[in-house]
Motif scaffolding. Structure first.
Motif, mmCIF file in Angstrom:
data_model
loop_
_atom_site.group_PDB
_atom_site.id
_atom_site.type_symbol
_atom_site.label_atom_id
_atom_site.label_comp_id
_atom_site.label_asym_id
_atom_site.label_seq_id
_atom_site.Cartn_x
_atom_site.Cartn_y
_atom_site.Cartn_z
ATOM 1 N N HIS A 288 -44.765 70.817 86.254
ATOM 2 C CA HIS A 288 -45.020 72.179 85.787
ATOM 3 C C HIS A 288 -43.963 73.140 86.352
ATOM 4 O O HIS A 288 -43.419 73.981 85.626
ATOM 5 N N ILE A 289 -43.670 72.961 87.624
ATOM 6 C CA ILE A 289 -42.658 73.811 88.260
ATOM 7 C C ILE A 289 -41.313 73.588 87.575
ATOM 8 O O ILE A 289 -40.598 74.526 87.244
ATOM 9 N N LEU A 290 -41.018 72.324 87.362
ATOM 10 C CA LEU A 290 -39.744 71.977 86.745
ATOM 11 C C LEU A 290 -39.608 72.635 85.363
ATOM 12 O O LEU A 290 -38.568 73.180 85.013
ATOM 13 N N GLN A 291 -40.728 72.587 84.635
ATOM 14 C CA GLN A 291 -40.733 73.204 83.301
ATOM 15 C C GLN A 291 -40.506 74.713 83.388
ATOM 16 O O GLN A 291 -39.845 75.315 82.564
ATOM 17 N N ASN A 292 -41.094 75.288 84.419
ATOM 18 C CA ASN A 292 -41.055 76.753 84.536
ATOM 19 C C ASN A 292 -39.806 77.264 85.232
ATOM 20 O O ASN A 292 -39.526 78.459 85.183
ATOM 21 N N LEU A 293 -39.099 76.355 85.871
ATOM 22 C CA LEU A 293 -37.972 76.799 86.696
ATOM 23 C C LEU A 293 -36.899 77.582 85.934
ATOM 24 O O LEU A 293 -36.467 78.652 86.395
ATOM 25 N N PRO A 294 -36.454 77.086 84.754
ATOM 26 C CA PRO A 294 -35.399 77.856 84.048
ATOM 27 C C PRO A 294 -35.857 79.272 83.708
ATOM 28 O O PRO A 294 -35.113 80.227 83.940
ATOM 29 N N ALA A 295 -37.097 79.396 83.221
ATOM 30 C CA ALA A 295 -37.586 80.727 82.857
ATOM 31 C C ALA A 295 -37.717 81.602 84.101
ATOM 32 O O ALA A 295 -37.367 82.791 84.094
ATOM 33 N N LEU A 296 -38.174 80.978 85.167
ATOM 34 C CA LEU A 296 -38.347 81.710 86.428
ATOM 35 C C LEU A 296 -37.000 82.204 86.945
ATOM 36 O O LEU A 296 -36.840 83.349 87.369
ATOM 37 N N ARG A 297 -36.028 81.313 86.848
ATOM 38 C CA ARG A 297 -34.699 81.667 87.327
ATOM 39 C C ARG A 297 -34.122 82.818 86.502
ATOM 40 O O ARG A 297 -33.557 83.774 87.039
ATOM 41 N N GLU A 298 -34.341 82.734 85.174
ATOM 42 C CA GLU A 298 -33.818 83.764 84.283
ATOM 43 C C GLU A 298 -34.473 85.122 84.588
ATOM 44 O O GLU A 298 -33.814 86.157 84.648
ATOM 45 N N LYS A 299 -35.774 85.067 84.818
ATOM 46 C CA LYS A 299 -36.506 86.296 85.108
ATOM 47 C C LYS A 299 -36.011 86.903 86.419
ATOM 48 O O LYS A 299 -35.771 88.117 86.512
ATOM 49 N N LEU A 300 -35.835 86.044 87.377
ATOM 50 C CA LEU A 300 -35.346 86.521 88.679
ATOM 51 C C LEU A 300 -33.951 87.113 88.565
ATOM 52 O O LEU A 300 -33.622 88.120 89.177
ATOM 53 N N ARG A 301 -33.123 86.437 87.757
ATOM 54 C CA ARG A 301 -31.738 86.891 87.595
ATOM 55 C C ARG A 301 -31.717 88.297 86.972
ATOM 56 O O ARG A 301 -31.001 89.183 87.439
ATOM 57 N N LYS A 302 -32.572 88.484 85.965
ATOM 58 C CA LYS A 302 -32.621 89.800 85.299
ATOM 59 C C LYS A 302 -33.083 90.866 86.279
ATOM 60 O O LYS A 302 -32.515 91.955 86.357
ATOM 61 N N GLN A 303 -34.117 90.521 87.026
ATOM 62 C CA GLN A 303 -34.640 91.497 87.998
ATOM 63 C C GLN A 303 -33.596 91.789 89.058
ATOM 64 O O GLN A 303 -33.424 92.924 89.482
ATOM 65 N N HIS A 304 -32.908 90.748 89.471
ATOM 66 C CA HIS A 304 -31.873 90.905 90.480
ATOM 67 C C HIS A 304 -30.806 91.879 89.989
ATOM 68 O O HIS A 304 -30.409 92.802 90.701
ATOM 69 N N ASN A 305 -30.379 91.678 88.732
ATOM 70 C CA ASN A 305 -29.331 92.554 88.204
ATOM 71 C C ASN A 305 -29.798 93.998 88.071
ATOM 72 O O ASN A 305 -29.082 94.926 88.432
ATOM 73 N N ALA A 306 -31.027 94.146 87.560
ATOM 74 C CA ALA A 306 -31.558 95.507 87.402
ATOM 75 C C ALA A 306 -31.665 96.186 88.759
ATOM 76 O O ALA A 306 -31.274 97.357 88.925
ATOM 77 N N LEU A 307 -32.165 95.441 89.730
ATOM 78 C CA LEU A 307 -32.318 96.022 91.070
ATOM 79 C C LEU A 307 -30.960 96.351 91.674
ATOM 80 O O LEU A 307 -30.774 97.379 92.318
ATOM 81 N N GLU A 308 -30.018 95.456 91.412
ATOM 82 C CA GLU A 308 -28.664 95.663 91.961
ATOM 83 C C GLU A 308 -28.093 96.977 91.424
ATOM 84 O O GLU A 308 -27.572 97.792 92.172
ATOM 85 N N ASN A 309 -28.276 97.176 90.096
ATOM 86 C CA ASN A 309 -27.752 98.417 89.494
ATOM 87 C C ASN A 309 -28.426 99.636 90.078
ATOM 88 O O ASN A 309 -27.773 100.595 90.463
ATOM 89 N N GLU A 310 -29.752 99.569 90.159
ATOM 90 C CA GLU A 310 -30.490 100.720 90.670
ATOM 91 C C GLU A 310 -30.130 100.973 92.126
ATOM 92 O O GLU A 310 -29.915 102.113 92.545
ATOM 93 N N PHE A 311 -30.023 99.906 92.851
ATOM 94 C CA PHE A 311 -29.723 100.024 94.264
ATOM 95 C C PHE A 311 -28.338 100.636 94.462
ATOM 96 O O PHE A 311 -28.132 101.526 95.278
#
Ligand code: GTP
Length: 769
Positions: A288-311
């Motif tokens: 289940h984790i393996l299945q969810n990992l790509p989506a999780l990574r993508e979500k994290l990456r987007k949040q990371h970028n948004a936070l980076e910009n705001e920060f």
């Protein structure tokens, strides 16, 4: 028990992510893969979890025991100990873990059997466990017990749904074999959020308690209510076993024995039992984790970028630039609300400032009476007194103009206060608009306060000026009563209207003056009934006013001073008034009367003619100093009848009495005339004022404030070197930035954690298989 490095890594990765977010005190909107244990009360949920660890560590008792979600992280480790998130203490004695859970539950929920969705996080390190993260949730119940809240069923249901509705959550639906699977609350709830059964794993407990001759084979073989992930049967310790402190490891062996020897389950023995369930869960969670990992990574990456910009923006933007941006946005919003476009026109609960101003201009102002409503009786009384006072010791046969002026002026004066009221209203709207838009500047409280001070003081300054101008406008109205105003002639229409009702008295007294006068040479003089209105002088055969004899419009006419009994009307160019009459000479019966007529004519706008070379009256009255052309056009009716020469003065039609009380005294009649004139004149003033008020307020107040904001705000902060001061970050803002920073760090760290296993995805996939 088998394990492999890849799977171990996956579950631990998720645990690490959880820890990472928790350590930085960051709540991220990211759902990590986990397994939630769901079932009715006493279905055996805790028993299953305990068997995974091989220790008695969960609180036991009657009724509802699990009252807060317990996030249980099982971590394979050489050493055996437990650790909570809420305390630094390391627990090696699992009985103490049990007590700590009870205490920590009571600390948040109290001892009244209530429930809370704030989880307790417990990590269990042990060589006996596979890496698994499970959430033990309160058991579903129907009936509140003790002093439990009445809505306990609903509360527990929503808490469970909150966890299991997430796509990343596997649902371990526990159902005791002693109940009909068709009625399984756990499966029903699971179906609500996972209708295709993709995320649901069935667990059947209490198989040992089934009635003799019955079994759950059909269910366990996944035939009765099939689930994609199937069912696992388990046998936990009975209450008696627990009371007798039966060793959990011995119980595990007994469980295996049960399946191996049970005639119905023998063939399924290697796919039954707690140990097997643990392995299945570990495998399924890893997959289940393996299945969810790509989506999780993508979500994290987007949040990371948004936070980076705001920060970055928070860090990098200079105070000057930020100030400009904030003020521009504020001005845009402020103006947008007034103009009805742009800005934050998102209000649905209240009128925008612009709409409110429009309503005031077009509804309130339109219906404004400017305090001019008067009580008829007191009005009459007041006017009567005014008339008498203005006459002083003299009597007045015409309508006393001074009294009219005085009454009109008194009324116009009353309009000052209502006019100013509108300025106050609009000023308050502007102030409120400003306050509501500066409310958003909570990150910069100094800037907000300074802006408010600045703009409010400007608005108040303009409010005062606008009020002054309003008073001036009313003073202007009071300073000159324009009796020649085009609209003031409307009084004649009223006369006609009244005439048609046949109310003779009423009609007469709407005239300004009337009297039998004579005109022309004395030798050929005829007496006529003269009627003076605001813009004409007519003379009739008699006081019935049926047959008109002559008529002149007064515009552009002048009147000479009276000489003895006579005065004359001449035109502007010093020419005769009417071609057939070389001079319009009017003779009165006394010099006083002649003086009053001259005054009266002047009061309706007839200018006075003071040419000393002009020969008036007497010796050669018909020998004109003026040429014929300056003719006043007679009306058609007059033309038809022609003009007759008039002589001799006759007595006034009405014998005015000085008796104050008698009806239709001269004063009464004059009051009536004045009343109509006043109303008529006030209508003109009100109309003008209603037209002027919005224009003045818009120009002097609104437009000025907008212009002021456009040109002075930013400049004010520069000139007074206030930029750095007002751009100081508030405590709240500093906290926000700190939080932002932590989220950014947590996200960055989380990405690193995921990436550390992500590179090995292919290997991991193979491992999991
Ligand atoms: N005989 C037998 N008894 C069981 C089995 N599973 C659970 N029990 C008993 O059922 C009772 C409830 O078990 P728990 O594990 O506390 O159930 P729970 O679902 O965690 O209960 P709550 O936390 O209150 O919702 C206990 O007395 C257990 O001993 C089983 O497989 N066989």
């Amino acid at each position: 028990m088998s394990d492999n490095h890849g799977m171990k890594n996956l579950v631990l990765t998720i645990n690490k992510l959880q820890e990472n977010f928790k350590n930085l005190n960051v709540h991220m909107d990211i759902d990590l893969p986990q397994i939630a244990v769901v079932g009715i009360q006493s279905s055996g949920k805790s028993s299953v979890l305990e068997k995974f660890i091989g220790r008695d560590f969960l609180p036991r008792g009657s009724g509802i025991v699990t009252r807060r979600p317990l996030i249980l992280q099982l971590i394979t480790h050489t050493d055996e100990y437990a650790k909570f998130d809420h305390t630094e203490e390391v627990f090696r004695n699992f009985e103490k873990v049990q007590k700590e859970i009870t205490q920590e539950t009571d600390r948040v929920v109290g001892t009244n059997k209530g429930v809370s969705n704030i989880p307790i996080v417990l990590k269990v390190f042990s060589p006996n466990v596979l890496n698994l993260t499970l959430i033990d949730l309160p058991g579903m119940t129907k009936v509140p017990i003790g002093d439990q809240p009445q809505d306990i069923e609903h509360r527990i249901r929503s808490m469970i749904l909150e966890f299991i509705k997430k796509e990343t959550c596997l649902i371990l639906a526990v159902t005791p074999a002693t109940m009909d699977l068709a009625n399984s609350e756990a499966l029903k709830l699971a179906r609500e959020v996972d209708p295709n059964g993709n995320r649901t794993i069935g667990v059947i407990t209490k198989l040992d308690l089934m009635d003799k001759g019955t079994d759950a084979v059909e269910v366990l073989e996944n035939r009765q209510f099939p689930l994609k992930r199937g069912y696992v049967g388990v046998v936990n310790r009975s209450q008696k076993d627990i009371d007798d402190k039966k060793d959990i490891k011995i119980a595990a062996k007994a469980e295996l024995e049960f399946f191996k020897t049970h005639p119905s389950y023998r063939h399924l023995a290697d796919r039954m039992g707690t140990d097997y369930l643990q392995r299945v869960l570990n495998k399924q969670l890893s997959e289940h984790i393996l299945q969810n990992l790509p989506a999780l990574r993508e979500k994290l990456r987007k949040q990371h970028n948004a936070l980076e910009n705001e920060f970055k923006t928070t860090e990098v933007t200079s105070n000057v630039r930020l100030l400009n941006e904030i003020i521009s946005k504020f001005k845009l919003d402020f103006r947008g609300e007034l103009d009805g476009y742009g800005g934050s026109i998102t209000k649905s609960d209240a009128l925008t400032s612009g709409t409110e101003i429009n309503r005031i201009y077009n509804e309130e102002l339109r219906n404004e009476d400017f305090n001019l409503n008067f009580d008829e009786d007191s009005f009459r009384e007041e006017v009567a007194i005014t008339i008498r006072n203005t006459n002083g010791m003299y009597s007045n046969i015409f309508i006393p103009e001074k009294a009219f002026d005085k009454v009109v002026v008194t009324f116009i004066n009353k309009m000052k206060e209502p006019c100013q009221k509108y300025v106050t209203k609009i000023s308050s709207i502007l102030q409120n608009n400003m306050i509501s838009h500066t409310e958003k500047l909570s990150r910069h409280p100094e800037l907000r306060e300074e802006l408010r001070k600045l703009i409010i003081s400007h608005i108040l300054e303009r409010e005062a000026l606008c009020k002054e101008r309003m008073i001036e406008m009313i003073d202007e109205e009071m300073s000159y009563i324009n009796k020649l105003h085009d609209d003031f002639k409307l009084i004649e229409e009223k006369e006609e209207q009244v005439e048609s009702t046949g109310d003779e008295i009423e009609r007469k007294f709407t005239h300004i003056g009337f009297l039998y006068l004579t005109t022309g040479r004395l030798s050929r003089a005829e007496k006529f009934w003269f009627v003076l209105t605001t813009n004409s002088l007519s003379w009739y055969k008699d006081d019935t006013e049926r047959e008109v004899e002559g008529f002149v419009l007064l515009g552009n006419l002048k009147v000479t001073d009276h000489k003895g009994l006579n005065f004359r009307l001449i035109d502007n160019d010093g020419k005769n008034v009417y071609k057939d009459i070389s001079t319009l000479r009017i003779t009165c019966k006394s010099p006083d009367e002649a003086r009053e007529w001259v005054d009266m004519l002047q009061s309706v706008g007839v200018g006075s003619f003071k040419n000393s070379t002009m020969r008036l009256n007497g010796n050669s009255p018909e020998s004109s100093l003026w040429h014929v052309p300056g003719v006043m056009e007679p009306t058609k009716e007059v033309e038809k009848k022609g003009l007759k020469k008039v002589t001799n003065l006759l007595k006034p039609k009405h014998n005015f009495s000085n008796n104050k009380t008698s009806k239709n005294t001269r004063v009464d009649q004059q009051v009536e005339v004045i009343k109509n004139l006043v109303i008529n004149y006030l209508e003109i003033v009100v109309k003008n004022t209603k037209d002027r008020i919005p224009k003045m307020i818009t120009w002097l107040l609104i437009t000025n404030v907008l212009n002021y904001m456009d040109h002075n705000l930013v400049a004010h902060f520069y000139e007074n070197e206030l930029v750095d001061y007002v751009m100081q970050k508030s405590q709240l803002e500093q906290q926000r930035i700190e939080k932002l920073h932590n989220m950014y760090k947590a996200c960055k760290e989380a990405l690193k954690i995921i990436d550390s296993v992500y590179g090995n995805m292919t290997k991991l996939t193979n491992d999991v298989k």
